[in-house]
Design a protein around this motif. Structure first.
Motif, PDB file in Angstrom:
ATOM      1  N   SER A 102       0.967  -7.287  -1.555  1.00 64.69           N
ATOM      2  CA  SER A 102       1.270  -6.125  -2.403  1.00 64.69           C
ATOM      3  C   SER A 102       0.005  -5.555  -3.025  1.00 64.69           C
ATOM      4  O   SER A 102      -0.149  -4.331  -3.142  1.00 64.69           O
ATOM      5  CB  SER A 102       2.233  -6.532  -3.515  1.00 64.69           C
ATOM      6  N   GLU A 154       3.147   3.983  -8.827  1.00 66.01           N
ATOM      7  CA  GLU A 154       4.091   3.017  -8.266  1.00 66.01           C
ATOM      8  C   GLU A 154       5.209   2.704  -9.251  1.00 66.01           C
ATOM      9  O   GLU A 154       6.370   2.565  -8.860  1.00 66.01           O
ATOM     10  CB  GLU A 154       3.373   1.718  -7.910  1.00 66.01           C
ATOM     11  N   THR A 156       9.182   2.048  -5.488  1.00 66.35           N
ATOM     12  CA  THR A 156       9.601   1.879  -4.101  1.00 66.35           C
ATOM     13  C   THR A 156      10.044   0.463  -3.802  1.00 66.35           C
ATOM     14  O   THR A 156       9.548  -0.501  -4.382  1.00 66.35           O
ATOM     15  CB  THR A 156       8.439   2.210  -3.148  1.00 66.35           C
ATOM     16  N   GLY A 157      10.985   0.339  -2.885  1.00 66.72           N
ATOM     17  CA  GLY A 157      11.374  -0.976  -2.395  1.00 66.72           C
ATOM     18  C   GLY A 157      10.887  -1.120  -0.963  1.00 66.72           C
ATOM     19  O   GLY A 157      10.021  -0.393  -0.524  1.00 66.72           O
ATOM     20  N   THR A 164       5.399  -2.518  -0.374  1.00 66.23           N
ATOM     21  CA  THR A 164       5.547  -2.483  -1.809  1.00 66.23           C
ATOM     22  C   THR A 164       4.260  -2.888  -2.511  1.00 66.23           C
ATOM     23  O   THR A 164       3.687  -3.925  -2.209  1.00 66.23           O
ATOM     24  CB  THR A 164       6.678  -3.432  -2.245  1.00 66.23           C
ATOM     25  N   PHE A 170       5.130  -2.521  -8.390  1.00 67.42           N
ATOM     26  CA  PHE A 170       6.561  -2.729  -8.252  1.00 67.42           C
ATOM     27  C   PHE A 170       6.911  -4.205  -8.348  1.00 67.42           C
ATOM     28  O   PHE A 170       7.962  -4.577  -8.876  1.00 67.42           O
ATOM     29  CB  PHE A 170       7.062  -2.141  -6.925  1.00 67.42           C
ATOM     30  N   ARG A 171       6.021  -5.060  -7.862  1.00 66.85           N
ATOM     31  CA  ARG A 171       6.231  -6.514  -8.004  1.00 66.85           C
ATOM     32  C   ARG A 171       6.336  -6.894  -9.489  1.00 66.85           C
ATOM     33  O   ARG A 171       7.124  -7.750  -9.862  1.00 66.85           O
ATOM     34  CB  ARG A 171       5.074  -7.279  -7.378  1.00 66.85           C
ATOM     35  N   GLU A 220       9.706  -5.695 -10.725  1.00 69.33           N
ATOM     36  CA  GLU A 220      10.731  -6.543 -10.130  1.00 69.33           C
ATOM     37  C   GLU A 220      10.810  -7.890 -10.855  1.00 69.33           C
ATOM     38  O   GLU A 220      11.891  -8.342 -11.231  1.00 69.33           O
ATOM     39  CB  GLU A 220      10.347  -6.740  -8.665  1.00 69.33           C
TER      40      GLU A 220
END
Lengths: 255, 267
Positions: free
Chosen positions: B62, B201, B206-207, B211, B215-216, B219
């Motif tokens: 990522s 981001e 985004t999935g 990614t 986003f990690r 999440e």
């Protein structure tokens, strides 16, 4: 008697701010002459030199060169007040600049660069950067840069004002040697009476606000001039005479 | 007299922050354990290090996505920034026409425009790239423009005396003069490009396979995997430090022979 190389006729310069820098300057310089322009700061002597170099336009009057070859700046060398070197370029690259701007290739220019650096005794410092050189050496690079185009006329704007005295004396003598060996016409702007007398055949004394030619004094001291001349009575007398005129020129309206 | 003591030596300059950092981490670990702070609020540094080790490989993928966006944005910012700065230095009209918009682009928060850009651009990578570029663009334009206009007046005269063409003046005088300014802008923009990419981001969220690290982080936050969140943060700041270090080194190497900023202080 041949026509003078350079003729200024009633040249005046007024800046956009309204300040009148020069007024009614008449001046003739013959080929091969060494002329000093002497004046206190603010008398417009640098402005005058810029007009002669066509770096600035007179508000009125004319600056004329005899002979078509000159086209104002064709064969002109200019040494600025500070050495005005490019800090990112080596001594050789700084000297190369005028030739590079004229479209000369590096290989073609190399012998001329080497010759110009040798003429100012900096042959061994071609690859040095300006910050690695002393003030006097930087000024030598600046002179080499002005000489590399093999000019007929050399204009110098208080070139040695910031240097210590021994360095200045040495450069004065070197400049006289270059003037003689290269058949140059030299116009040298300075605020030092001693420097103007030591170097030149004629001292143009300027008054200020606005700048005018106050006096045009011949210096009848023999060449070659060197350290012994500085000690002579003749030199002292000439300096005394020029100094008095300068005091009158600047004192007249400053007091 | 200087108010401060002698400048620090090389070893001390490395040692001082290391010791401070280590003490900070020890205090953190001790506080977390003594107060029995739940892991989903504040994990201790040891747990974060362990998570970094176990989750590292998946997070690195990522990170690479995010770095690609940041680098592409930085390259675009350099090319367009230099181009615009040169165009503005050549023509007062171009400068007067475009500079206000460059400023507007700079002062509008990228978080606010990001949703629009994401709607307009078809490709996710492209929309993220545009967002990061907007942030990275201005320091390069404004610094380089300042540099191009900062030429020495004596050298200006010299170039005029020898009848230099505008192209020659640009190449041999303006661009070398602007180089230190450009490098200063680049160092700022390098960090900003990464920040811009992360912010974009966050907005895009985004999935799927492509990614980025931001986003990690989101999440992990949703899933209360706080150690993983910290691990991703550590990676992100390490990447930022690396970008700065590389650009700083580059600047030093380019300027070391002549510019004041790269010269040793003692003389």
């Amino acid at each position: 008697m041949t026509a003078p190389l350079l003729t200024l006729s009633s040249v005046s310069k007024t800046f956009a701010s309204g300040v009148s820098a020069l007024s009614g300057i008449d001046l003739r310089v013959n080929a091969g002459e060494f002329v000093a322009i002497l004046g206190a700061s603010g008398c417009g002597k640098s402005t005058l030199l810029r007009l002669i170099a066509d770096l600035s336009e007179p508000t009125s009057g004319t600056v004329q060169w005899s002979g078509a070859a000159h086209g104002a700046t064709g064969r002109l060398g200019f040494v600025f007040q500070d050495a005005t070197l490019m800090p990112w370029a080596s001594a050789a690259d700084n000297v190369y600049l005028p030739l590079r701007l004229a479209g000369l290739g590096r290989a073609e220019a190399a012998p001329r660069i080497a010759e110009a650096l040798a003429a100012v005794e900096l042959g061994d410092f071609a690859e040095a950067f300006p910050r690695e050189l002393s003030g006097g050496m930087r000024m030598r690079v600046s002179i080499a840069r002005a000489l590399v185009t093999q000019p007929d006329v050399l204009l110098l704007d208080e070139p040695f004002a910031a240097l210590d005295e021994p360095t200045r004396f040495k450069l004065n003598e070197d400049l006289l040697r270059l003037w003689r060996t290269r058949n140059l016409t030299v116009i040298f702007v300075t605020h030092s009476v001693f420097e103007s007398v030591f170097l030149s055949q004629r001292v143009i004394v300027m008054s200020r606000r606005p700048g005018r030619v106050h006096a045009d004094l011949p210096i009848d001291l023999p060449y070659p001039r060197d350290a012994t001349l500085r000690m002579s009575a003749g030199f002292g007398a000439a300096c005394h005479r020029v100094s008095e005129v300068l005091t009158r020129a600047t004192g007249a309206e400053a007091a | 007299m200087s108010r401060r003591e002698e400048p620090l030596g090389r070893v001390s300059r490395l040692l001082a922050p290391s010791v401070f950092g280590l003490l900070f981490l020890v205090a953190w670990e001790v506080l977390a354990r003594v107060n029995q702070i739940p892991v989903y609020i504040l994990p201790g540094p040891l747990l974060i290090a362990e998570t970094l080790w176990t989750d590292g490989p998946s997070l690195l993928g990522s990170l690479w996505v995010t770095l690609q966006i940041a680098f592409a944005a930085l390259i675009a910012a350099v090319i367009l920034g230099l181009g615009l700065a040169i165009a503005m230095s050549r023509s007062r009209w171009i400068e007067a026409s475009l500079l206000p918009y460059a400023v507007i682009l700079q002062v509008t928060p990228v978080v606010a425009i990001a949703p629009l850009i994401i709607i307009w651009a078809d490709d996710v990578f492209l929309s993220l790239l545009i967002c990061a570029w907007i942030v990275a663009f201005f320091p390069i334009v404004s610094n380089t423009t300042l540099g191009l206009n900062s030429t020495d007046r004596g050298l200006d005269d010299l170039f005029r005396l020898y009848k230099a063409t505008p192209g020659q003046t640009l190449r041999y005088l303006q661009l070398p003069t602007a180089l230190p300014y450009f490098m200063a802008g680049l160092r700022i923009s390098g960090g900003l490009a990464l920040i811009g990419a992360v912010v974009a981001e966050f907005v895009a969220g985004t999935g799927g396979s492509e990614t980025g690290l931001a986003f990690r982080i989101l999440e992990a936050g949703y899933r209360l995997q706080i150690p993983r969140m910290f691990a991703a943060l550590v990676l992100l700041s390490l990447a930022g430090i690396a970008i700065y270090a590389v650009l700083d080194r580059l600047s030093h190497l380019i300027l070391r022979r002549w510019h004041e900023s790269a010269l040793p202080k003692d003389r």
